[in-house]
Design a protein around this motif. Structure first.
Motif, PDB file in Angstrom:
ATOM      1  N   GLN A  91       0.713  -1.131   0.006  1.00 52.43           N
ATOM      2  CA  GLN A  91      -0.096  -0.100   0.004  1.00 52.43           C
ATOM      3  C   GLN A  91       0.809   1.195   0.012  1.00 52.43           C
ATOM      4  O   GLN A  91       1.807   1.462   0.673  1.00 52.43           O
ATOM      5  CB  GLN A  91      -1.069  -0.021   1.281  1.00 52.43           C
ATOM      6  CG  GLN A  91      -1.902   1.037   1.181  1.00 52.43           C
ATOM      7  CD  GLN A  91      -3.002   1.093   2.208  1.00 52.43           C
ATOM      8  OE1 GLN A  91      -2.747   0.104   3.380  1.00 52.43           O
ATOM      9  NE2 GLN A  91      -4.072   1.450   2.057  1.00 52.43           N
ATOM     10  N   ARG A 150      -4.957  -1.000  -0.567  1.00 50.22           N
ATOM     11  CA  ARG A 150      -4.131  -1.865  -0.410  1.00 50.22           C
ATOM     12  C   ARG A 150      -4.296  -2.954  -1.687  1.00 50.22           C
ATOM     13  O   ARG A 150      -5.451  -3.495  -1.959  1.00 50.22           O
ATOM     14  CB  ARG A 150      -4.414  -2.675   0.688  1.00 50.22           C
ATOM     15  CG  ARG A 150      -3.216  -3.717   1.479  1.00 50.22           C
ATOM     16  CD  ARG A 150      -3.432  -3.912   2.548  1.00 50.22           C
ATOM     17  NE  ARG A 150      -3.103  -2.688   3.449  1.00 50.22           N
ATOM     18  CZ  ARG A 150      -3.085  -2.680   5.127  1.00 50.22           C
ATOM     19  NH1 ARG A 150      -3.201  -3.942   5.741  1.00 50.22           N
ATOM     20  NH2 ARG A 150      -3.209  -1.779   5.730  1.00 50.22           N
ATOM     21  N   SER A 165      -7.996  -8.030  -0.579  1.00 45.38           N
ATOM     22  CA  SER A 165      -7.648  -7.693   0.785  1.00 45.38           C
ATOM     23  C   SER A 165      -8.597  -7.986   1.736  1.00 45.38           C
ATOM     24  O   SER A 165      -8.721  -8.496   2.740  1.00 45.38           O
ATOM     25  CB  SER A 165      -7.048  -6.552   1.115  1.00 45.38           C
ATOM     26  OG  SER A 165      -8.104  -5.516   0.500  1.00 45.38           O
TER      27      SER A 165
END
Length: 119
Positions: free
Chosen positions: A35, A41, A103
């Motif tokens: 990130q 991310r 994520s």
């Protein structure tokens, strides 16, 4: 599960670096994410307990994920680093099948380790 990353640092473009993540116990899905400030991310490499791997297109051919169950480490070998690879890198673990680069599929995260790439 507890996760602890190490191995980050500063490297010149074209160089290599290996990140390592120590984990307390194995999960079905384990992976590396990164990130940068202001961005989401990004999943870059994941490994499932059956040995299946997935890589983001941006790192294919340059990054390799591997796991040592005896040592309980998840490594990310990075070669041919580019300026755009600079980020904070996170180790993640989850149990949602199928393992993915999203994520949201991961419940446990390490604190991250920073990678800087200078041109």
């Amino acid at each position: 599960v507890q996760l602890a990353e190490s191995g980050g640092g500063s490297v010149q473009a074209g160089g290599s670096l290996t990140l390592s993540c120590e984990y307390s116990y194995d999960q079905f899905c384990m992976g590396w994410f990164r990130q940068v400030p202001g961005k989401e991310r990004e999943g870059i490499a994941i490994l499932d307990s059956g040995g299946g791997v997935k890589y983001a297109e941006s790192v294919k051919g340059r990054f390799t994920i591997s796991k040592d169950n005896a040592k309980r480490t998840l490594d990310l070998q990075m070669i041919g680093l580019k300026a755009e690879d600079a980020a904070r890198y996170y180790c993640a673990a989850g149990h949602r099948f199928p393992c993915s680069l999203s994520s949201s599929n991961y419940e446990r995260w390490g604190q991250g380790t920073r990678v800087t790439v200078s041109s």
